[in-house]
Design a protein around this motif. Structure first.
Motif, PDB file in Angstrom:
ATOM      1  N   VAL A 147       0.843  -1.203   0.000  1.00  0.00           N
ATOM      2  CA  VAL A 147       0.000   0.000   0.000  1.00  0.00           C
ATOM      3  C   VAL A 147       0.873   1.246   0.000  1.00  0.00           C
ATOM      4  N   GLU A 148       1.952   1.228   0.794  1.00  0.00           N
ATOM      5  CA  GLU A 148       2.864   2.381   0.830  1.00  0.00           C
ATOM      6  C   GLU A 148       3.513   2.609  -0.534  1.00  0.00           C
ATOM      7  N   GLU A 149       3.889   1.516  -1.204  1.00  0.00           N
ATOM      8  CA  GLU A 149       4.504   1.654  -2.529  1.00  0.00           C
ATOM      9  C   GLU A 149       3.514   2.223  -3.532  1.00  0.00           C
ATOM     10  N   LEU A 150       2.266   1.740  -3.489  1.00  0.00           N
ATOM     11  CA  LEU A 150       1.240   2.279  -4.393  1.00  0.00           C
ATOM     12  C   LEU A 150       1.032   3.766  -4.134  1.00  0.00           C
ATOM     13  N   GLN A 151       1.011   4.143  -2.854  1.00  0.00           N
ATOM     14  CA  GLN A 151       0.822   5.553  -2.502  1.00  0.00           C
ATOM     15  C   GLN A 151       1.975   6.405  -3.028  1.00  0.00           C
ATOM     16  N   SER A 152       3.206   5.873  -2.893  1.00  0.00           N
ATOM     17  CA  SER A 152       4.367   6.637  -3.362  1.00  0.00           C
ATOM     18  C   SER A 152       4.345   6.809  -4.885  1.00  0.00           C
ATOM     19  N   ILE A 153       3.866   5.789  -5.604  1.00  0.00           N
ATOM     20  CA  ILE A 153       3.784   5.898  -7.075  1.00  0.00           C
ATOM     21  C   ILE A 153       2.779   6.964  -7.463  1.00  0.00           C
ATOM     22  N   ILE A 154       1.606   6.936  -6.806  1.00  0.00           N
ATOM     23  CA  ILE A 154       0.539   7.870  -7.175  1.00  0.00           C
ATOM     24  C   ILE A 154       0.918   9.302  -6.824  1.00  0.00           C
ATOM     25  N   GLU A 155       1.457   9.479  -5.601  1.00  0.00           N
ATOM     26  CA  GLU A 155       1.800  10.834  -5.167  1.00  0.00           C
ATOM     27  C   GLU A 155       3.100  11.325  -5.792  1.00  0.00           C
ATOM     28  N   GLY A 156       4.066  10.397  -5.964  1.00  0.00           N
ATOM     29  CA  GLY A 156       5.387  10.823  -6.424  1.00  0.00           C
ATOM     30  C   GLY A 156       5.539  10.882  -7.925  1.00  0.00           C
ATOM     31  N   TYR A 157       4.632  10.203  -8.673  1.00  0.00           N
ATOM     32  CA  TYR A 157       4.718  10.205 -10.142  1.00  0.00           C
ATOM     33  C   TYR A 157       3.431  10.725 -10.791  1.00  0.00           C
ATOM     34  N   ALA A 158       2.309  10.012 -10.535  1.00  0.00           N
ATOM     35  CA  ALA A 158       1.056  10.357 -11.217  1.00  0.00           C
ATOM     36  C   ALA A 158       0.625  11.784 -10.903  1.00  0.00           C
ATOM     37  N   SER A 159       0.632  12.157  -9.620  1.00  0.00           N
ATOM     38  CA  SER A 159       0.203  13.510  -9.242  1.00  0.00           C
ATOM     39  C   SER A 159       1.164  14.565  -9.761  1.00  0.00           C
ATOM     40  N   GLU A 160       2.454  14.223  -9.820  1.00  0.00           N
ATOM     41  CA  GLU A 160       3.453  15.179 -10.298  1.00  0.00           C
ATOM     42  C   GLU A 160       3.288  15.514 -11.779  1.00  0.00           C
ATOM     43  N   MET A 161       2.590  14.647 -12.499  1.00  0.00           N
ATOM     44  CA  MET A 161       2.342  14.946 -13.924  1.00  0.00           C
ATOM     45  C   MET A 161       1.410  16.149 -14.073  1.00  0.00           C
ATOM     46  N   ASP A 162       0.685  16.496 -12.989  1.00  0.00           N
ATOM     47  CA  ASP A 162      -0.192  17.682 -13.002  1.00  0.00           C
ATOM     48  C   ASP A 162       0.467  18.885 -12.334  1.00  0.00           C
ATOM     49  N   ASN A 163       1.710  18.716 -11.895  1.00  0.00           N
ATOM     50  CA  ASN A 163       2.439  19.802 -11.236  1.00  0.00           C
ATOM     51  C   ASN A 163       2.911  20.806 -12.284  1.00  0.00           C
ATOM     52  N   PRO A 164       2.420  22.045 -12.228  1.00  0.00           N
ATOM     53  CA  PRO A 164       2.801  23.051 -13.260  1.00  0.00           C
ATOM     54  C   PRO A 164       4.301  23.336 -13.277  1.00  0.00           C
ATOM     55  N   ASN A 165       4.979  23.104 -12.150  1.00  0.00           N
ATOM     56  CA  ASN A 165       6.418  23.373 -12.104  1.00  0.00           C
ATOM     57  C   ASN A 165       7.238  22.320 -12.849  1.00  0.00           C
ATOM     58  N   LEU A 166       6.604  21.157 -13.127  1.00  0.00           N
ATOM     59  CA  LEU A 166       7.327  20.077 -13.802  1.00  0.00           C
ATOM     60  C   LEU A 166       6.806  19.809 -15.208  1.00  0.00           C
ATOM     61  N   VAL A 167       5.824  20.596 -15.649  1.00  0.00           N
ATOM     62  CA  VAL A 167       5.219  20.353 -16.965  1.00  0.00           C
ATOM     63  C   VAL A 167       6.254  20.424 -18.075  1.00  0.00           C
ATOM     64  N   HIS A 168       7.213  21.315 -17.941  1.00  0.00           N
ATOM     65  CA  HIS A 168       8.212  21.491 -18.994  1.00  0.00           C
ATOM     66  C   HIS A 168       9.143  20.282 -19.125  1.00  0.00           C
ATOM     67  N   LEU A 169       9.161  19.414 -18.094  1.00  0.00           N
ATOM     68  CA  LEU A 169      10.021  18.234 -18.150  1.00  0.00           C
ATOM     69  C   LEU A 169       9.326  17.024 -18.769  1.00  0.00           C
ATOM     70  N   ILE A 170       7.995  17.113 -18.933  1.00  0.00           N
ATOM     71  CA  ILE A 170       7.219  15.969 -19.434  1.00  0.00           C
ATOM     72  C   ILE A 170       7.336  15.903 -20.954  1.00  0.00           C
ATOM     73  N   PRO A 171       7.747  14.763 -21.534  1.00  0.00           N
ATOM     74  CA  PRO A 171       7.852  14.636 -23.004  1.00  0.00           C
ATOM     75  C   PRO A 171       6.482  14.808 -23.660  1.00  0.00           C
ATOM     76  N   SER A 172       6.483  15.285 -24.882  1.00  0.00           N
ATOM     77  CA  SER A 172       5.219  15.507 -25.593  1.00  0.00           C
ATOM     78  C   SER A 172       4.436  14.210 -25.777  1.00  0.00           C
ATOM     79  N   ALA A 173       5.161  13.089 -25.962  1.00  0.00           N
ATOM     80  CA  ALA A 173       4.477  11.804 -26.159  1.00  0.00           C
ATOM     81  C   ALA A 173       3.742  11.355 -24.896  1.00  0.00           C
ATOM     82  N   LEU A 174       4.084  11.973 -23.735  1.00  0.00           N
ATOM     83  CA  LEU A 174       3.475  11.584 -22.466  1.00  0.00           C
ATOM     84  C   LEU A 174       2.324  12.506 -22.071  1.00  0.00           C
TER      85      LEU A 174
END
Length: 855
Positions: A529-556
């Motif tokens: 459960v902790e690993e699932l939480q870390s994936i969702i908060e540390g990766y999935a949610s960060e894809m909506d972080n405006p400060n990291l949008v410029h790092l996301i590839p266009s294909a993603l």
């Protein structure tokens, strides 16, 4: 030069025309510029020759010279010295209308009789335009006039020349050459046909079929090589015959026609040699592949046998969990472990030998490296696991033996101490001397206590401490008595601690193994459960972080659902529901099975996750090395990249299966066993459903909607033969020898036949797809459960056996499983049909309405 006409077509001309025609037309020498000469000698029946025969002969004669000679243009000599003008006219007319080659000159030897010569002179002037010839027509009075144009060495004796020409020999040579040309072409076609068959041959999947195929192809190859040798021998013999005059006499020279014949035969022999070399090169590769296929099938067969033996060995070893409860029991366990180790030596040696053989195949550039290498790794892994596990078992049992020996000594010491205390008469200890004597005995005995100091197990330590306490109390009492003056005392009853009947301390049983498994399940569930939480908060949610949008590839961009699938749904279920429920099982392990049975439907979320996994992996391969993921991994301080964590759900559902199996082993013949078995079956069904769905989404080419075919019941690979009642004899004959490799998908409404294809994806491991080939409605099929001669085969037939599909499973067990499922489908359809008929008879419903599916 090269021939500008097909030898086969030329041969056909010779076959369809009487040989006598070649007396009316014949090739002779060459002109001064090398132009081929064709002579029309005096022939009484020339006018009676059919036009088709004439055209065939002329076409054949013009096909013999090389392209270089034919391009110069042909010289025609018409000898009509003993004939009439009408014969001259007929000859010219035919030549003008039907000569297929390029003309250079036409020489006509006039009729020798005066009147006919005069008529010929007049006629040639009157009808020259009618002949429509674009080349000169030269009228000659005698052969001496002809010698002014053509050298005597290129003319035969009837034309006053010296050229030796044997018409029958020429016919014989040309016939032999055309026969040889036909042989060359037929041989080349046979080689081509055989090569095509070899290229289209699917490699068999078992040793016997591979051996039969190798033998069949080798035998066919040998026959074709014999045909090649005969053809080469035929050409060499023909070449010797043509060159015979030169061989017989050094002064002899071959005529231009004979030289053309030699060149033609040499060209055919060269063609035959090139064909043979190409065929030999192809056969060498094909034969090598067949031999390697046979090596692979032997390797796979041996691997299956060795793997089965090793798995049984590992299963036996895994069940070897007892560490003994006494010295005798541990010694017996050590003997059993030794016997198991000795029993495993032979299969382990076979496994190591087979792995070495597989590595040799890889070093020899075997084509199936990707199939062989994992099996070698697997064999060595199992051998290492067995060796390490055996070593661990010996270590545990050795420590257990040492411990039990110490326990026995400690127990004996305790019993001896209790006996000593009980044997000391209290009345004797009332005197100072008696007390001092008893005290000395106790102190001597306590000196030996250090030899039995143990840290484990608790029950023995407790017993030692209890005995020690008894001695301490006795010592205190005796010291008090020894310090007093001697006086008469009244005898008293012995203290309770000195009674020899005192019961030993109660030994508590170690916690049940099931509790350990429950604890492991809960701990790993919390980590999960902790690993699932870390994936969702540390990766999935960060894809909506405006400060990291410029790092996301266009294909993603906008592909979060593709990459993570329904992972949030899985996290919610485990965090809010499942973890809490299994935590409630700590005190009551028997309730664990009910958790899985209760959440059977909820656990189907894993099927959806696995169906999306191929899309997720493809997207990861495309974008996995981006800076965005590296930054997220750095913040989370993860040692592994995201793709490793995205495999956790797949690994977790498998972990449940293993833990439930362990629980079942520890709970046999006890309360709750039935529920555990049902829970394990539930998890296995989920894994099967997930596995089946992963195969189903790889089906390509099916034009319908697979979701409309009902539930997917079974899927797997089989050998399939087909048989048709009407026609298709060729398919029927081939079916006896060469099965098709088909992957079958059994739905409640349809049976799909697909062909499995494996493709490399951007250098990664092979991904399988299933190309749709055929389908059968389950409402129209029947089955034959047993096929004579092979207990792994069964039949599925269609439309009253108009089409029959003979299906061979890899094992009898697999065949029986499929037959059982198919029988359930057919029985269900029959019962549904009877139900509709019953309702229709009762007037409640029509037997089959327009909206109902007849399936």
């Amino acid at each position: 030069g090269t021939c500008n006409k097909s030898f086969v077509s030329s041969y056909c001309f010779m076959c369809c025309c009487p040989l006598s025609l070649f007396s009316a037309l014949s090739p002779r020498g060459r002109g001064k510029d090398g132009a081929p000469i064709i002579t029309f000698p005096e022939f009484a029946g020339f006018s009676e020759i059919p036009d088709d025969d004439f055209l065939n002969v002329v076409t054949y004669l013009t096909s013999i010279p090389s392209l270089e000679a034919a391009s110069i243009g042909f010289i025609i000599i018409i000898d009509r010295r003993r004939d009439k003008w009408s014969a001259v006219k007929a000859s010219l007319t035919r030549i003008a209308g039907a000569f297929p080659g390029n003309l250079q000159l036409v020489f006509v030897l006039r009729p020798s009789r005066f009147i006919q010569r005069a008529i010929a002179d007049i006629g040639i002037k009157l009808y020259r335009d009618d002949f429509k010839m674009k080349v000169p027509i030269i009228m000659l009075n005698s052969v001496s006039d002809l010698h002014g144009y053509i050298d005597k060495s290129q003319l035969t004796r009837e034309l006053g020349g010296t050229l030796e020409y044997g018409h029958s020999q020429w016919i014989h040579h040309r016939t032999a050459i055309e026969n040889f040309a036909m042989t060359v072409k037929t041989t080349a076609q046979m080689l081509q046909s055989f090569g095509t068959d070899l290229a289209e041959t699917e490699l068999p999947n078992d040793v016997q079929c591979t051996e039969e195929l190798l033998s069949s192809h080798t035998e066919h190859h040998s026959k074709l090589k014999d045909e090649l040798k005969l053809a080469v021998k035929q050409g060499a013999t023909l070449l010797t015959c043509i060159r015979e005059p030169v061989t017989r006499s050094a002064n002899s020279k071959l005529s231009p026609d004979e030289l053309e014949n030699v060149a033609t035969v040499e060209r055919l022999l060269a063609q035959l040699d090139e064909t043979e070399k190409a065929f030999d090169q192809f056969w060498t590769k094909h034969h090598l592949k067949l031999e390697q296929c046979l090596q692979l099938r032997h390797f796979e067969h041996d691997f299956r046998e060795v793997k089965l033996t090793l798995d049984n060995l590992m299963e036996t070893q895994a069940g070897f969990t007892d560490i003994g409860d006494s010295v005798t029991r541990v010694e017996n366990l050590l003997k059993e472990q030794k016997h198991l180790e000795e029993k495993g030596q032979e299969p382990l040696e076979k496994a190591q030998s087979l792995a070495l053989h597989g590595e040799q195949l890889i070093q020899n550039n075997h084509y199936a490296v990707d199939s062989i290498r994992p099996k070698c790794v697997e064999l060595r892994r199992i051998c290492d696991d067995f060796t390490n596990e055996t070593k661990k078992k010996y270590d545990i049992l050795g420590k257990s033996l040492e411990l039990h020996k110490q326990l026995d000594k400690a127990s004996q010491w305790c019993e001896a101490g209790i006996y000593l205390l009980a044997s000391q008469a209290v009345d004797k200890c009332q005197s100072q001397e008696g007390a001092e004597t008893a005290l000395v005995e106790i102190e001597k005995f306590l000196v030996t206590a250090k030899e039995h100091q143990l840290s484990n197990p608790k029950e023995i330590v407790q017993k030692l401490e209890d005995v020690q306490e008894m001695f301490d109390k006795r010592q205190v009492s005796l010291k008090k008595l020894a310090a007093k003056q001697t006086r008469p005392v009244q005898p008293v009853a012995p203290h309770p601690e000195s009674s020899p009947k005192r019961a030993s301390p109660k030994i508590t049983r170690p916690p049940a193994v099931g509790s350990h498994i429950i604890n492991e399940l809960i701990e790993t569930e919390r980590v999960y459960v902790e690993e699932l939480q870390s994936i969702i908060e540390g990766y999935a949610s960060e894809m909506d972080n405006p400060n990291l949008v410029h790092l996301i590839p266009s294909a993603l961009q906008n592909k979060k659902e593709v990459l993570f699938g329904n992972l949030p749904e899985i996290y919610y279920f485990h965090n809010r529901i499942f973890l809490k429920e299994i935590e409630n099982c700590i005190e009551n392990p028997e309730l664990l099975a009910r958790c899985f049975l209760k959440r059977k439907e909820d656990l189907q979320i894993y099927e959806k996750y696995c169906q999306n996994k191929p899309r997720s992996e493809a997207l990861w391969r495309q974008c996995g090395d981006s800076i965005f993921f590296q930054e997220c991994q750095r913040k989370l301080d993860h040692k592994l990249s995201l793709d490793a964590y995205l495999l956790k759900p797949v690994q977790r559902i498998t972990k449940y299966q293993l833990l439930l199996k362990e629980m079942l082993k520890c709970s046999k013949n006890s309360e709750g066993t039935a529920e555990l078995e049902e829970a394990l079956a539930t998890v296995l069904d989920i894994i099967k459903s997930v596995n089946d769905s992963m195969h189903q989404i790889a089906i390509t080419g099916y034009e319908g909607d697979v979701s409309e075919l009902g539930k997917l019941l079974m899927q797997g690979s089989f050998n399939v033969w087909t048989d048709h009642k009407k026609g298709h004899n060729k398919v029927k004959d081939l079916a006896r020898f060469k099965p098709m490799q088909r992957h079958l998908f059994l739905y409640t409404k349809m049976l799909l036949f697909c062909k499995k294809r494996e493709e490399n994806t951007d250098g990664h491991e092979k991904t399988a797809s299933y190309s749709f080939k055929n389908s059968l409605k389950m409402s129209t099929v029947g089955i034959t459960e047993n096929v004579k001669g092979d207990n792994k085969k069964f039949e599925i037939w269609y439309n009253g056996r108009e089409e029959v599909y003979i299906i061979q499973a890899s094992s009898v067990e697999l065949k029986n499983t499929w037959i059982s499922e198919i029988r359930k489908v057919l029985t269900g359809q029959l019962e549904a049909c009877r139900g509709r008929a019953h309702r229709a008879a009762a007037g409640n419903a029509p037997l089959l309405s327009a909206s109902q599916d007849p399936q």
